[in-house]
Scaffold this motif. Structure first.
Motif, PDB file in Angstrom:
ATOM      1  N   GLY A 167       5.760  -4.477  -4.880  1.00 31.51           N
ATOM      2  CA  GLY A 167       5.359  -4.885  -6.032  1.00 31.51           C
ATOM      3  C   GLY A 167       6.207  -4.071  -6.882  1.00 31.51           C
ATOM      4  N   ASP A 168       6.236  -4.452  -8.014  1.00 27.26           N
ATOM      5  CA  ASP A 168       7.105  -3.517  -9.071  1.00 27.26           C
ATOM      6  C   ASP A 168       5.870  -2.559  -9.756  1.00 27.26           C
ATOM      7  N   THR A 169       5.355  -1.565  -8.795  1.00 30.04           N
ATOM      8  CA  THR A 169       4.151  -0.736  -9.472  1.00 30.04           C
ATOM      9  C   THR A 169       4.762   0.642  -9.754  1.00 30.04           C
ATOM     10  N   GLY A 178       3.264  -0.769 -14.174  1.00 26.49           N
ATOM     11  CA  GLY A 178       2.991  -1.997 -13.548  1.00 26.49           C
ATOM     12  C   GLY A 178       1.655  -1.582 -12.378  1.00 26.49           C
ATOM     13  N   GLN A 188       1.936  -7.861 -10.061  1.00 27.83           N
ATOM     14  CA  GLN A 188       2.406  -6.758  -9.334  1.00 27.83           C
ATOM     15  C   GLN A 188       1.463  -5.789  -8.760  1.00 27.83           C
TER      16      GLN A 188
END
Length: 208
Positions: A128-130, A134, A180
């Motif tokens: 995930g774009d964390t 995010g 995300q």
């Protein structure tokens, strides 16, 4: 460097244009997560693919994986906030996305990350774009795909039933809400003969 791109028969002879974002189909994933999908949002996508292959300063990365350093299986380029994008079509796309999603996102898209998948051996693992906001906030990541279709998989974080979307030739997928944090996505390797694909990921400030 890659297999030749098999052009789409529906790509309007290279004329660039953006479709109506109101036509995107939304899928509610639960727990505040959703995706919007709009096939063929960008016409002239094959011509844009060719320009990006030639004009973008692609680079390869190496990353530590356990006890060794390995090649990242795709080429990359990242355009920070305020950096000119490599093609006017991408500038127009970012502006259109910012305008359409302003009410939900509350801020514009500001950066663009490009990934070049040269063939079926190139991929990206579940993630995930964390990095950044995010990890704690709802946000959006909009992915515009040009080139040959590749399967993008989505699954709930921690495992579960997968969704599969084949993206290429100007298709758009937007991941929003808690997506995300509560879902992961990946581009798996494939042994099937596939052509090259470039994905352009538009993100707001502070999201990676």
């Amino acid at each position: 460097m890659s297999a030749a791109l098999q052009g789409s028969l529906f790509d309007c002879a290279g004329q660039a244009g953006l479709g109506d974002l109101a036509s995107a189909e939304r899928t509610d994933l639960g727990a505040g997560a959703w995706i919007d999908v709009l096939p063929g949002w960008l016409t002239g996508a094959d011509a844009l693919f060719d320009r990006l292959v030639s004009d973008v300063p692609w680079y390869a990365e190496r990353r530590r994986m356990y006890d060794r350093v390995v090649d990242v299986p795709r080429l990359l380029c990242f355009y920070r906030e305020g950096s000119p994008l490599p093609d006017p079509v991408l500038t127009d796309a970012m502006a259109a996305l910012s305008a359409h999603y302003a009410g939900e996102l509350g801020e514009p898209f500001r950066t663009a990350g490009l990934c070049y998948y040269r063939d079926g051996r190139d991929s990206v693992a579940w993630h995930g774009d964390t990095i950044g906001r995010g990890s704690t906030e709802d946000t959006m990541v909009a992915i515009l795909s040009v080139g040959a279709p590749r399967s993008l998989l989505l699954r709930p974080r921690g495992g579960g039933d997968q969704l599969r979307r084949a993206l290429g030739h100007g298709d758009l997928l937007v991941m929003g809400g808690s997506c995300q944090r509560t879902w992961e996505h990946a581009i798996p390797k494939t042994n099937r003969p596939v052509g090259p694909r470039i994905s352009i990921q538009f993100r707001p400030r502070g999201v990676r």
